[in-house]
Write a protein that holds these residues in place. Structure first.
Motif, PDB file in Angstrom:
ATOM      1  N   GLY A 190       0.802  -1.221   0.000  1.00  0.00           N
ATOM      2  CA  GLY A 190       0.000   0.000   0.000  1.00  0.00           C
ATOM      3  C   GLY A 190       0.831   1.265   0.000  1.00  0.00           C
ATOM      4  O   GLY A 190       1.926   1.321  -0.577  1.00  0.00           O
ATOM      5  N   ASP A 191       0.313   2.315   0.651  1.00  0.00           N
ATOM      6  CA  ASP A 191       0.990   3.606   0.672  1.00  0.00           C
ATOM      7  C   ASP A 191       2.380   3.534   1.285  1.00  0.00           C
ATOM      8  O   ASP A 191       3.200   4.428   1.075  1.00  0.00           O
ATOM      9  CB  ASP A 191       0.154   4.628   1.461  1.00  0.00           C
ATOM     10  N   ALA A 192       2.662   2.502   2.042  1.00  0.00           N
ATOM     11  CA  ALA A 192       3.985   2.354   2.642  1.00  0.00           C
ATOM     12  C   ALA A 192       5.066   2.174   1.586  1.00  0.00           C
ATOM     13  O   ALA A 192       6.237   2.462   1.844  1.00  0.00           O
ATOM     14  CB  ALA A 192       4.003   1.169   3.617  1.00  0.00           C
ATOM     15  N   CYS A 193       4.688   1.705   0.389  1.00  0.00           N
ATOM     16  CA  CYS A 193       5.701   1.519  -0.662  1.00  0.00           C
ATOM     17  C   CYS A 193       5.323   2.195  -1.984  1.00  0.00           C
ATOM     18  O   CYS A 193       6.145   2.231  -2.901  1.00  0.00           O
ATOM     19  CB  CYS A 193       5.988   0.037  -0.891  1.00  0.00           C
ATOM     20  N   HIS A 194       4.111   2.713  -2.091  1.00  0.00           N
ATOM     21  CA  HIS A 194       3.757   3.475  -3.297  1.00  0.00           C
ATOM     22  C   HIS A 194       2.596   4.400  -2.970  1.00  0.00           C
ATOM     23  O   HIS A 194       1.516   3.975  -2.649  1.00  0.00           O
ATOM     24  CB  HIS A 194       3.390   2.559  -4.473  1.00  0.00           C
ATOM     25  N   LYS A 195       2.856   5.707  -3.044  1.00  0.00           N
ATOM     26  CA  LYS A 195       1.825   6.706  -2.777  1.00  0.00           C
ATOM     27  C   LYS A 195       1.416   7.320  -4.103  1.00  0.00           C
ATOM     28  O   LYS A 195       2.222   7.929  -4.790  1.00  0.00           O
ATOM     29  CB  LYS A 195       2.374   7.789  -1.839  1.00  0.00           C
ATOM     30  N   LEU A 196       0.159   7.119  -4.485  1.00  0.00           N
ATOM     31  CA  LEU A 196      -0.347   7.617  -5.765  1.00  0.00           C
ATOM     32  C   LEU A 196      -1.207   8.856  -5.555  1.00  0.00           C
ATOM     33  O   LEU A 196      -1.872   9.001  -4.526  1.00  0.00           O
ATOM     34  CB  LEU A 196      -1.188   6.544  -6.468  1.00  0.00           C
ATOM     35  N   LEU A 197      -1.203   9.732  -6.544  1.00  0.00           N
ATOM     36  CA  LEU A 197      -2.139  10.850  -6.529  1.00  0.00           C
ATOM     37  C   LEU A 197      -3.555  10.291  -6.698  1.00  0.00           C
ATOM     38  O   LEU A 197      -3.746   9.277  -7.382  1.00  0.00           O
ATOM     39  CB  LEU A 197      -1.820  11.819  -7.665  1.00  0.00           C
ATOM     40  N   PRO A 198      -4.572  10.936  -6.115  1.00  0.00           N
ATOM     41  CA  PRO A 198      -5.932  10.386  -6.167  1.00  0.00           C
ATOM     42  C   PRO A 198      -6.638  10.601  -7.494  1.00  0.00           C
ATOM     43  O   PRO A 198      -7.796  10.214  -7.646  1.00  0.00           O
ATOM     44  CB  PRO A 198      -6.651  11.152  -5.045  1.00  0.00           C
ATOM     45  N   SER A 199      -5.952  11.156  -8.468  1.00  0.00           N
ATOM     46  CA  SER A 199      -6.592  11.509  -9.736  1.00  0.00           C
ATOM     47  C   SER A 199      -7.117  10.310 -10.515  1.00  0.00           C
ATOM     48  O   SER A 199      -8.042  10.446 -11.318  1.00  0.00           O
ATOM     49  CB  SER A 199      -5.601  12.289 -10.610  1.00  0.00           C
ATOM     50  N   SER A 200      -6.551   9.125 -10.299  1.00  0.00           N
ATOM     51  CA  SER A 200      -7.027   7.930 -10.993  1.00  0.00           C
ATOM     52  C   SER A 200      -7.915   7.069 -10.118  1.00  0.00           C
ATOM     53  O   SER A 200      -8.452   6.062 -10.579  1.00  0.00           O
ATOM     54  CB  SER A 200      -5.836   7.086 -11.478  1.00  0.00           C
ATOM     55  N   GLY A 201      -8.045   7.432  -8.858  1.00  0.00           N
ATOM     56  CA  GLY A 201      -8.857   6.639  -7.942  1.00  0.00           C
ATOM     57  C   GLY A 201      -8.298   5.253  -7.715  1.00  0.00           C
ATOM     58  O   GLY A 201      -9.052   4.312  -7.462  1.00  0.00           O
ATOM     59  N   GLN A 202      -6.955   5.101  -7.786  1.00  0.00           N
ATOM     60  CA  GLN A 202      -6.344   3.777  -7.698  1.00  0.00           C
ATOM     61  C   GLN A 202      -5.497   3.580  -6.443  1.00  0.00           C
ATOM     62  O   GLN A 202      -4.894   2.513  -6.280  1.00  0.00           O
ATOM     63  CB  GLN A 202      -5.474   3.528  -8.932  1.00  0.00           C
ATOM     64  N   GLY A 203      -5.432   4.569  -5.573  1.00  0.00           N
ATOM     65  CA  GLY A 203      -4.595   4.437  -4.382  1.00  0.00           C
ATOM     66  C   GLY A 203      -5.002   3.282  -3.496  1.00  0.00           C
ATOM     67  O   GLY A 203      -4.201   2.379  -3.195  1.00  0.00           O
ATOM     68  N   ALA A 204      -6.269   3.268  -3.085  1.00  0.00           N
ATOM     69  CA  ALA A 204      -6.761   2.183  -2.235  1.00  0.00           C
ATOM     70  C   ALA A 204      -6.832   0.869  -2.997  1.00  0.00           C
ATOM     71  O   ALA A 204      -6.592  -0.205  -2.433  1.00  0.00           O
ATOM     72  CB  ALA A 204      -8.135   2.547  -1.668  1.00  0.00           C
ATOM     73  N   VAL A 205      -7.130   0.952  -4.295  1.00  0.00           N
ATOM     74  CA  VAL A 205      -7.227  -0.264  -5.117  1.00  0.00           C
ATOM     75  C   VAL A 205      -5.883  -0.977  -5.167  1.00  0.00           C
ATOM     76  O   VAL A 205      -5.797  -2.195  -4.964  1.00  0.00           O
ATOM     77  CB  VAL A 205      -7.704   0.074  -6.546  1.00  0.00           C
ATOM     78  N   THR A 206      -4.812  -0.224  -5.433  1.00  0.00           N
ATOM     79  CA  THR A 206      -3.494  -0.855  -5.509  1.00  0.00           C
ATOM     80  C   THR A 206      -3.085  -1.436  -4.159  1.00  0.00           C
ATOM     81  O   THR A 206      -2.417  -2.476  -4.104  1.00  0.00           O
ATOM     82  CB  THR A 206      -2.421   0.143  -5.983  1.00  0.00           C
ATOM     83  N   ALA A 207      -3.488  -0.786  -3.066  1.00  0.00           N
ATOM     84  CA  ALA A 207      -3.172  -1.317  -1.742  1.00  0.00           C
ATOM     85  C   ALA A 207      -3.867  -2.656  -1.506  1.00  0.00           C
ATOM     86  O   ALA A 207      -3.266  -3.610  -0.983  1.00  0.00           O
ATOM     87  CB  ALA A 207      -3.576  -0.313  -0.666  1.00  0.00           C
ATOM     88  N   MET A 208      -5.134  -2.740  -1.910  1.00  0.00           N
ATOM     89  CA  MET A 208      -5.868  -4.001  -1.736  1.00  0.00           C
ATOM     90  C   MET A 208      -5.317  -5.089  -2.651  1.00  0.00           C
ATOM     91  O   MET A 208      -5.253  -6.265  -2.269  1.00  0.00           O
ATOM     92  CB  MET A 208      -7.364  -3.764  -1.982  1.00  0.00           C
ATOM     93  N   GLN A 209      -4.889  -4.699  -3.853  1.00  0.00           N
ATOM     94  CA  GLN A 209      -4.276  -5.682  -4.744  1.00  0.00           C
ATOM     95  C   GLN A 209      -2.968  -6.194  -4.161  1.00  0.00           C
ATOM     96  O   GLN A 209      -2.647  -7.387  -4.283  1.00  0.00           O
ATOM     97  CB  GLN A 209      -4.060  -5.058  -6.128  1.00  0.00           C
ATOM     98  N   ASP A 210      -2.197  -5.300  -3.548  1.00  0.00           N
ATOM     99  CA  ASP A 210      -0.977  -5.723  -2.842  1.00  0.00           C
ATOM    100  C   ASP A 210      -1.308  -6.784  -1.805  1.00  0.00           C
ATOM    101  O   ASP A 210      -0.626  -7.807  -1.697  1.00  0.00           O
ATOM    102  CB  ASP A 210      -0.340  -4.532  -2.115  1.00  0.00           C
ATOM    103  N   ALA A 211      -2.348  -6.508  -1.007  1.00  0.00           N
ATOM    104  CA  ALA A 211      -2.715  -7.414   0.085  1.00  0.00           C
ATOM    105  C   ALA A 211      -3.094  -8.788  -0.454  1.00  0.00           C
ATOM    106  O   ALA A 211      -2.704  -9.820   0.111  1.00  0.00           O
ATOM    107  CB  ALA A 211      -3.867  -6.818   0.893  1.00  0.00           C
ATOM    108  N   VAL A 212      -3.851  -8.816  -1.560  1.00  0.00           N
ATOM    109  CA  VAL A 212      -4.266 -10.095  -2.150  1.00  0.00           C
ATOM    110  C   VAL A 212      -3.050 -10.855  -2.677  1.00  0.00           C
ATOM    111  O   VAL A 212      -2.877 -12.050  -2.417  1.00  0.00           O
ATOM    112  CB  VAL A 212      -5.283  -9.870  -3.285  1.00  0.00           C
ATOM    113  N   ALA A 213      -2.184 -10.160  -3.438  1.00  0.00           N
ATOM    114  CA  ALA A 213      -1.005 -10.809  -4.017  1.00  0.00           C
ATOM    115  C   ALA A 213      -0.086 -11.340  -2.920  1.00  0.00           C
ATOM    116  O   ALA A 213       0.438 -12.459  -3.027  1.00  0.00           O
ATOM    117  CB  ALA A 213      -0.253  -9.823  -4.910  1.00  0.00           C
ATOM    118  N   LEU A 214       0.109 -10.548  -1.858  1.00  0.00           N
ATOM    119  CA  LEU A 214       0.974 -10.991  -0.764  1.00  0.00           C
ATOM    120  C   LEU A 214       0.360 -12.179  -0.034  1.00  0.00           C
ATOM    121  O   LEU A 214       1.060 -13.145   0.304  1.00  0.00           O
ATOM    122  CB  LEU A 214       1.223  -9.840   0.213  1.00  0.00           C
ATOM    123  N   ALA A 215      -0.954 -12.114   0.213  1.00  0.00           N
ATOM    124  CA  ALA A 215      -1.627 -13.227   0.889  1.00  0.00           C
ATOM    125  C   ALA A 215      -1.467 -14.519   0.101  1.00  0.00           C
ATOM    126  O   ALA A 215      -1.239 -15.594   0.673  1.00  0.00           O
ATOM    127  CB  ALA A 215      -3.104 -12.903   1.086  1.00  0.00           C
TER     128      ALA A 215
END
Length: 372
Positions: free
Chosen positions: A228-253
């Motif tokens: 998540g934001d701990a390794c990649h902080k995105l501008l909110p213009s694409s609405g993908q900040g929280a999405v990428t964090a959740m994708q990280d969590a799924v891939a890591l799990a």
């Protein structure tokens, strides 16, 4: 992911479909409209908006309360061949096999890990740089508004709108008076001025937020990994900040589920697989967020022209395809029954879990066994 977890219907109850958004000038002249109505046919789902507390409460209702500890801030980490430890600001310590730093843009876990790597000369110079502060915005949630004057408003109580437990360091209230004075006379598309909305908002939930961005190269080392934001902080213009964090969590799990043992070699192997899967995907979203920020917020002549042309003259089908490009990557938890693809756009194939398939076959064999 909500569908995989069996909470999709409940998620819809705390969400609202969003089919377009408008950009206005200071005089409330409509500059551009971005429509997302065509996305559902492509990806199979509506674009939904929701409050953070609504999603948090939905997820937390499924986690045992004793597993969640509040008011904890990591100040240092230690790790060796045998295990890992975190020290919190209140003096408490916690031990485990792997540390997952999911503690935001100013991650204490990341800072502790990077200090260790810097001491031994293993930290890339780019990772030592500060986050880039490109934009500033003010956020808050009003008290319920008069539906006659604000017909588009939704009645939400302050308790529903804001839950202070979920604020992280970059969302803490700061000195907002100068910014309030600067924007209070701005007109709004809901009628009236920004000052009227600010007056209807409790002062303790108005925050000035820096919209920062940075893509860190180092995602893991030893027994520590960042998401998540701990390794990649995105501008909110694409609405993908929280999405990428959740994708990280799924891939890591998924990687941790396949972990052969908690030996340092096996942990490193799993964490490297996680980085290999996620880094290029996040890099694309990171670049897209910067481009979208220029289109939505940019004030140069070329940026204004691009905004007007793209949002007003690009066919809706092309807009939908462009915005759904990143939606081809849809990781699911490989240790749960997979949800069938919806929509017509290409979806990257999900790598099946060998362990999950083996356990399913074993359980099926045990169920079908005949006792003589």
């Amino acid at each position: 992911m909500a569908e995989v977890l069996g909470i999709y219907e409940e998620f819809q109850n705390v969400s609202f479909p969003s089919q377009q958004f408008n950009i206005y000038s200071g005089g409330m002249a409509k500059i551009a409209t971005l429509k997302t109505k065509g996305e559902k046919k492509l990806v199979g789902y509506d674009r939904m908006v929701f409050s953070r507390p609504g999603l948090y409460n939905l997820l937390m209702a499924r986690v045992a309360s004793e597993k969640i500890h509040y008011n904890k801030k990591v100040v240092s980490i230690e790790q060796n061949q045998d295990g890992a430890m975190i020290l919190c600001s209140d003096g408490t310590t916690y031990y485990g096999d792997i540390i997952v730093g999911a503690d935001g843009a100013y991650s204490g876990v990341r800072q502790g890990l990077y200090r260790q790597l810097q001491k031994i000369g293993r930290l890339p110079s780019s990772d030592a740089l500060e986050l880039s502060k490109g934009y500033i915005c003010m956020v808050g949630t009003t008290e319920p508004l008069n539906s006659v004057h604000y017909p588009v408003s939704m009645a939400k109580s302050p308790a529903q709108a804001v839950d202070k437990k979920f604020r992280n360091s970059e969302w803490n209230p700061q000195t907002t008076e100068p910014m309030i004075a600067e924007v209070k006379d701005f007109l709004t598309p809901f009628r009236g001025t920004m000052g009227e909305l600010i007056s209807a908002t409790p002062t303790d939930i108005i925050s000035r937020v820096f919209l920062e961005d940075k893509l860190f190269e180092t995602r893991h080392a030893g027994r520590t990994v960042l998401i998540g934001d701990a390794c990649h902080k995105l501008l909110p213009s694409s609405g993908q900040g929280a999405v990428t964090a959740m994708q990280d969590a799924v891939a890591l799990a998924n990687c941790l589920y396949e972990l052969k043992s908690f030996s340092p070699d096996h942990i490193q192997e799993a964490l490297q697989i996680y980085k290999d899967e996620r880094f290029s995907q996040v890099q694309e979203q990171y670049e897209a967020s910067k481009v979208n920020a220029k289109l939505i917020y940019g004030q140069t002549f070329l940026e204004r022209c691009a905004r007007h042309l793209i949002f007003n003259y690009m066919p809706m089908s092309v807009q939908a395809k462009a915005s759904s490009k990143g939606m081809a990557y849809r990781p699911q938890a490989s240790f749960l029954p997979l949800v069938a693809d919806r929509g017509t756009c290409h979806v990257m194939p999900q790598k099946p879990s060998k362990r999950y398939l083996h356990e399913q076959l074993k359980n099926s064999a045990a169920t079908n066994a005949t006792v003589i």
